[in-house]
Write a protein that holds these residues in place. Structure first.
Motif, PDB file in Angstrom:
ATOM      1  N   ASP A 125       0.868  -1.207  -0.074  1.00  0.00           N
ATOM      2  CA  ASP A 125       0.493  -0.078  -0.107  1.00  0.00           C
ATOM      3  C   ASP A 125       0.720   1.420  -0.361  1.00  0.00           C
ATOM      4  OD1 ASP A 125      -2.373  -2.086  -0.226  1.00  0.00           O
ATOM      5  OD2 ASP A 125      -2.597  -1.333   2.160  1.00  0.00           O
ATOM      6  N   ASP A 126       1.914   1.171   0.598  1.00  0.00           N
ATOM      7  CA  ASP A 126       2.838   2.268   0.482  1.00  0.00           C
ATOM      8  C   ASP A 126       3.830   2.735  -0.314  1.00  0.00           C
ATOM      9  OD1 ASP A 126       2.886   2.833   3.787  1.00  0.00           O
ATOM     10  OD2 ASP A 126       3.656   0.617   3.601  1.00  0.00           O
ATOM     11  N   LEU A 127       3.503   1.847  -1.531  1.00  0.00           N
ATOM     12  CA  LEU A 127       3.519   2.125  -2.871  1.00  0.00           C
ATOM     13  C   LEU A 127       3.286   3.570  -3.661  1.00  0.00           C
ATOM     14  CD1 LEU A 127       4.434  -1.026  -4.596  1.00  0.00           C
ATOM     15  CD2 LEU A 127       6.081  -0.286  -4.021  1.00  0.00           C
ATOM     16  N   ASP A 128       1.782   3.357  -3.111  1.00  0.00           N
ATOM     17  CA  ASP A 128       1.226   4.383  -3.461  1.00  0.00           C
ATOM     18  C   ASP A 128       2.297   5.998  -3.126  1.00  0.00           C
ATOM     19  OD1 ASP A 128      -0.774   3.067  -4.912  1.00  0.00           O
ATOM     20  OD2 ASP A 128      -1.896   2.313  -3.427  1.00  0.00           O
ATOM     21  N   GLN A 129       2.596   6.320  -2.102  1.00  0.00           N
ATOM     22  CA  GLN A 129       2.900   6.940  -1.007  1.00  0.00           C
ATOM     23  C   GLN A 129       4.362   7.250  -1.952  1.00  0.00           C
ATOM     24  OE1 GLN A 129       3.019   7.133   2.526  1.00  0.00           O
ATOM     25  NE2 GLN A 129       1.047   6.583   3.182  1.00  0.00           N
ATOM     26  N   LEU A 130       5.121   6.372  -2.473  1.00  0.00           N
ATOM     27  CA  LEU A 130       6.443   5.839  -3.178  1.00  0.00           C
ATOM     28  C   LEU A 130       6.630   6.618  -4.160  1.00  0.00           C
ATOM     29  CD1 LEU A 130      10.005   5.227  -3.549  1.00  0.00           C
ATOM     30  CD2 LEU A 130       8.570   2.775  -4.205  1.00  0.00           C
ATOM     31  N   LEU A 131       5.270   6.516  -5.358  1.00  0.00           N
ATOM     32  CA  LEU A 131       5.346   6.574  -6.914  1.00  0.00           C
ATOM     33  C   LEU A 131       5.299   8.134  -7.010  1.00  0.00           C
ATOM     34  CD1 LEU A 131       3.681   3.706  -8.236  1.00  0.00           C
ATOM     35  CD2 LEU A 131       6.178   3.915  -8.227  1.00  0.00           C
ATOM     36  N   PRO A 132       4.499   8.754  -6.748  1.00  0.00           N
ATOM     37  CA  PRO A 132       4.413  10.749  -6.343  1.00  0.00           C
ATOM     38  C   PRO A 132       5.716  10.700  -7.068  1.00  0.00           C
ATOM     39  CG  PRO A 132       2.369   9.716  -5.061  1.00  0.00           C
ATOM     40  CD  PRO A 132       3.881   8.141  -5.520  1.00  0.00           C
ATOM     41  N   SER A 133       6.787  10.510  -5.681  1.00  0.00           N
ATOM     42  CA  SER A 133       7.606  11.724  -5.243  1.00  0.00           C
ATOM     43  C   SER A 133       8.785  11.126  -6.318  1.00  0.00           C
ATOM     44  CB  SER A 133       8.166  11.103  -4.361  1.00  0.00           C
ATOM     45  OG  SER A 133       8.235   9.428  -3.672  1.00  0.00           O
ATOM     46  N   VAL A 134       8.624   9.428  -7.285  1.00  0.00           N
ATOM     47  CA  VAL A 134       9.524   9.475  -7.745  1.00  0.00           C
ATOM     48  C   VAL A 134       9.398  10.021  -9.658  1.00  0.00           C
ATOM     49  CG1 VAL A 134      10.487   7.248  -9.700  1.00  0.00           C
ATOM     50  CG2 VAL A 134      10.143   7.356  -7.037  1.00  0.00           C
ATOM     51  N   ARG A 135       7.642  10.181  -9.996  1.00  0.00           N
ATOM     52  CA  ARG A 135       7.115  11.197 -10.607  1.00  0.00           C
ATOM     53  C   ARG A 135       7.351  12.605 -11.035  1.00  0.00           C
ATOM     54  NH1 ARG A 135       2.917   8.080  -9.838  1.00  0.00           N
ATOM     55  NH2 ARG A 135       2.138   6.357 -10.911  1.00  0.00           N
ATOM     56  N   ALA A 136       7.663  12.956  -9.196  1.00  0.00           N
ATOM     57  CA  ALA A 136       8.297  14.624  -9.235  1.00  0.00           C
ATOM     58  C   ALA A 136       9.493  14.436  -9.537  1.00  0.00           C
ATOM     59  CB  ALA A 136       7.558  14.596  -8.096  1.00  0.00           C
ATOM     60  N   ALA A 137      10.174  13.914  -9.525  1.00  0.00           N
ATOM     61  CA  ALA A 137      11.734  13.029 -10.277  1.00  0.00           C
ATOM     62  C   ALA A 137      11.995  13.659 -11.485  1.00  0.00           C
ATOM     63  CB  ALA A 137      12.639  12.473  -9.146  1.00  0.00           C
ATOM     64  N   GLY A 138      10.958  13.397 -11.814  1.00  0.00           N
ATOM     65  CA  GLY A 138      10.831  13.001 -13.462  1.00  0.00           C
ATOM     66  C   GLY A 138      11.316  12.006 -14.282  1.00  0.00           C
ATOM     67  N   LEU A 139      10.581  11.156 -13.617  1.00  0.00           N
ATOM     68  CA  LEU A 139      10.115   9.915 -14.040  1.00  0.00           C
ATOM     69  C   LEU A 139       9.527   9.467 -14.586  1.00  0.00           C
ATOM     70  CD1 LEU A 139      12.177   7.125 -14.998  1.00  0.00           C
ATOM     71  CD2 LEU A 139      11.982   6.659 -12.728  1.00  0.00           C
ATOM     72  N   PRO A 140       8.457   9.480 -15.246  1.00  0.00           N
ATOM     73  CA  PRO A 140       7.154   9.214 -15.057  1.00  0.00           C
ATOM     74  C   PRO A 140       7.034   7.443 -15.088  1.00  0.00           C
ATOM     75  CG  PRO A 140       7.836  10.055 -17.066  1.00  0.00           C
ATOM     76  CD  PRO A 140       8.483   9.517 -16.921  1.00  0.00           C
TER      77      PRO A 140
ATOM     78  N   VAL B  82       6.643 -10.514   3.288  1.00  0.00           N
ATOM     79  CA  VAL B  82       6.727 -10.826   1.522  1.00  0.00           C
ATOM     80  C   VAL B  82       6.466  -9.150   0.849  1.00  0.00           C
ATOM     81  CG1 VAL B  82       5.799 -11.752  -0.498  1.00  0.00           C
ATOM     82  CG2 VAL B  82       5.981 -12.737   1.300  1.00  0.00           C
ATOM     83  N   GLN B  83       5.632  -8.164   1.785  1.00  0.00           N
ATOM     84  CA  GLN B  83       5.433  -6.720   1.320  1.00  0.00           C
ATOM     85  C   GLN B  83       6.242  -6.458   1.240  1.00  0.00           C
ATOM     86  OE1 GLN B  83       1.472  -5.361   2.373  1.00  0.00           O
ATOM     87  NE2 GLN B  83       0.110  -7.628   2.641  1.00  0.00           N
ATOM     88  N   LEU B  84       6.535  -6.301   2.586  1.00  0.00           N
ATOM     89  CA  LEU B  84       8.244  -5.681   2.166  1.00  0.00           C
ATOM     90  C   LEU B  84       9.271  -5.438   1.396  1.00  0.00           C
ATOM     91  CD1 LEU B  84      10.008  -3.435   4.151  1.00  0.00           C
ATOM     92  CD2 LEU B  84      10.726  -5.389   5.860  1.00  0.00           C
ATOM     93  N   ALA B  85       9.363  -7.039   1.167  1.00  0.00           N
ATOM     94  CA  ALA B  85      10.567  -7.203   0.235  1.00  0.00           C
ATOM     95  C   ALA B  85       9.696  -6.576  -1.384  1.00  0.00           C
ATOM     96  CB  ALA B  85      10.471  -9.001  -0.135  1.00  0.00           C
ATOM     97  N   VAL B  86       8.668  -7.115  -1.462  1.00  0.00           N
ATOM     98  CA  VAL B  86       8.547  -6.462  -2.806  1.00  0.00           C
ATOM     99  C   VAL B  86       8.242  -4.750  -2.515  1.00  0.00           C
ATOM    100  CG1 VAL B  86       5.973  -5.967  -4.069  1.00  0.00           C
ATOM    101  CG2 VAL B  86       6.902  -7.957  -3.169  1.00  0.00           C
ATOM    102  N   TYR B  87       8.307  -4.244  -1.407  1.00  0.00           N
ATOM    103  CA  TYR B  87       7.892  -2.934  -2.065  1.00  0.00           C
ATOM    104  C   TYR B  87       9.854  -2.214  -1.557  1.00  0.00           C
ATOM    105  CZ  TYR B  87       8.223   1.926   0.612  1.00  0.00           C
ATOM    106  OH  TYR B  87       8.072   3.349   0.771  1.00  0.00           O
ATOM    107  N   ARG B  88      10.894  -2.544  -1.002  1.00  0.00           N
ATOM    108  CA  ARG B  88      12.004  -2.679  -0.935  1.00  0.00           C
ATOM    109  C   ARG B  88      12.607  -2.800  -2.682  1.00  0.00           C
ATOM    110  NH1 ARG B  88      12.626   0.830   2.473  1.00  0.00           N
ATOM    111  NH2 ARG B  88      12.169   0.364   4.849  1.00  0.00           N
ATOM    112  N   ILE B  89      12.189  -4.031  -2.828  1.00  0.00           N
ATOM    113  CA  ILE B  89      12.703  -4.325  -4.642  1.00  0.00           C
ATOM    114  C   ILE B  89      12.392  -3.298  -5.527  1.00  0.00           C
ATOM    115  CG2 ILE B  89      12.330  -5.823  -6.768  1.00  0.00           C
ATOM    116  CD1 ILE B  89      12.604  -7.629  -4.229  1.00  0.00           C
ATOM    117  N   VAL B  90      11.411  -3.000  -5.480  1.00  0.00           N
ATOM    118  CA  VAL B  90      10.534  -1.839  -6.530  1.00  0.00           C
ATOM    119  C   VAL B  90      11.269  -0.300  -5.894  1.00  0.00           C
ATOM    120  CG1 VAL B  90       8.648  -0.212  -7.025  1.00  0.00           C
ATOM    121  CG2 VAL B  90       7.727  -2.673  -6.901  1.00  0.00           C
ATOM    122  N   GLN B  91      11.513  -0.431  -4.668  1.00  0.00           N
ATOM    123  CA  GLN B  91      12.070   1.242  -4.449  1.00  0.00           C
ATOM    124  C   GLN B  91      13.518   1.110  -5.274  1.00  0.00           C
ATOM    125  OE1 GLN B  91      13.094   1.496  -0.454  1.00  0.00           O
ATOM    126  NE2 GLN B  91      12.348   3.684  -0.588  1.00  0.00           N
ATOM    127  N   GLU B  92      14.117   0.453  -4.963  1.00  0.00           N
ATOM    128  CA  GLU B  92      15.085  -0.083  -5.659  1.00  0.00           C
ATOM    129  C   GLU B  92      15.736   0.325  -6.891  1.00  0.00           C
ATOM    130  OE1 GLU B  92      19.204   0.240  -5.254  1.00  0.00           O
ATOM    131  OE2 GLU B  92      18.253   0.322  -3.856  1.00  0.00           O
TER     132      GLU B  92
END
Length: 386
Positions: A267-282, A298-308
């Motif tokens: 669920d926290d990916l919804d907060q991560l992705l806007p900051s990535v888009r704001a940094a210039g990456l659609p 498992v959810q933590l592993a998914v979040y960290r993998i997407v973040q990295e």
């Protein structure tokens, strides 16, 4: 090495050998008994041989069953006295009495002492009376002195064994206390490092947040488009500062009462992705399957993998790149795909990629990362623990 040290070392080696091969010491005790019986074996071979064979076995199980072995030997001693056959049962009786004094309970020692005294009186005065000319009382006193010496020797061995056990226990307690002091020292050092990291990193992040907020306020007043990115920088800095306090709080003393928050999940990916888009990456984001039923690990592993993966895309994909994030859960597996269409050169294996592999390995997963048809692809498959 001094003479005393040499003797202690040899004594320790003898004890260790005796623990490994107890039958050797028992045989060394039995040999003099057999030699003592040789004259009787010559005079009456059959009866003396039978008596010798009967009296020796208790020597080999006196360590495990000291009091029963003593009773058997005392009975044999009485029977030999009645039959007037002497093959060393009296000497073996002393050995058994020593074993009771050194290994059995105090109650068993009291019974063994009483039985031995009664057996002496019976033999000296009734079974094979000592001639009056030899003074039965003196014979009895000498025999009692011999029994007392065997008992005293056994008690001395028991006391020494108890003393050694107490020393070993004390050494074990001291070792535990030493380990505890070492752990306390490590905890204090970790707390000190945590305080220093918090003071140093927290200060600089706070400065960044302040500058971003100030810049956002100025940009808003001038109706400039940079206001929103500056606000995102401030929000990201505050989030980083909050996570810094939470992580370093674990390293502090217990009474610091750190405010812990739950680990991020899908669920926290919804907060991560806007900051990535704001940094210039659609970034486009799609999901399928029952992702919210996955475990927190498992959810933590998914979040960290997407973040990295998105962080690496920001670093290496180049200007104008876009990324696509896809999560799918099916048949106990979770698939994470992060793909970009950038033109940046593939980065060398980094700590982030190693971290992805380690997280995937925790859940029996596989990480595939490399150039795609255009851009870079990170494909991770995780297995939900059963």
């Amino acid at each position: 090495m001094s003479t005393q040290g040499w003797l202690v070392d040899r004594q320790a080696r003898v004890r260790a050998f005796d623990r490994r091969h107890p039958w050797v010491m028992d045989t060394l005790v039995a040999v003099p008994i057999v030699l003592f019986s040789i004259p009787n074996l010559i005079e009456s071979p059959l009866s003396a041989a039978i008596a010798t064979l009967v009296v020796l076995p208790p020597l080999y199980w006196r360590r495990r069953y000291p009091f029963p072995a003593f009773l058997v030997t005392a009975t044999i001693e009485l029977i030999q006295g009645l039959l007037d056959v002497r093959v060393g049962a009296g000497v073996i009786l002393l050995v058994m009495l020593f074993g009771v004094a050194s290994r059995a309970s105090w109650r068993a020692l009291a019974w063994a002492s009483g039985i031995s005294l009664a057996l002496l009186v019976t033999e000296i005065y009734l079974v094979n009376p000592v001639p009056v000319t030899q003074s039965r009382l003196i014979t009895l006193l000498l025999s009692i002195g011999t029994l007392g010496a065997a008992i005293a020797s056994g008690v001395a061995v028991r006391t020494r064994r108890a003393y050694l056990i107490a020393l070993e226990d004390r050494a074990a307690r001291l070792e535990v206390e030493r380990d505890q002091r070492a752990r306390l020292a490590v905890a204090e050092e970790r707390a000190r490092v945590a305080r220093e990291m918090h003071d140093i990193v927290g200060h600089h992040v706070s400065v960044i947040v302040g500058l971003a907020d100030g810049g956002a306020a100025v940009a808003t007043s001038r109706a400039e488009q940079t206001a929103e990115p500056l606000r995102l920088i401030g929000d990201t800095g505050r989030q980083a500062l909050s996570e810094l306090r939470r992580v370093l709080g674990v390293l502090r003393e217990r009474d610091a009462d750190p405010q812990l928050s739950p680990q991020p999940g899908i669920d926290d990916l919804d907060q991560l992705l806007p900051s990535v888009r704001a940094a210039g990456l659609p970034v486009t984001y799609s999901t399928s399957g029952e992702l919210h039923t996955l475990g927190r690990g498992v959810q933590l592993a998914v979040y960290r993998i997407v973040q990295e993966a998105l962080t690496n895309t920001l670093k290496h994909a180049g200007r104008g790149a876009a990324a696509d994030v896809t999560l799918a859960a099916c048949d106990g597996e979770v698939r994470v795909r992060v793909r970009d269409d950038g033109r940046g050169k593939p980065a060398a294996p980094s700590h982030g990629l190693l971290g992805m592999r380690e997280r995937a390995a925790m859940y029996g997963g596989v990480v595939t990362a490399g150039p795609a048809e255009r851009g870079w692809l990170v494909d991770v498959v995780l297995r939900e623990p059963s």
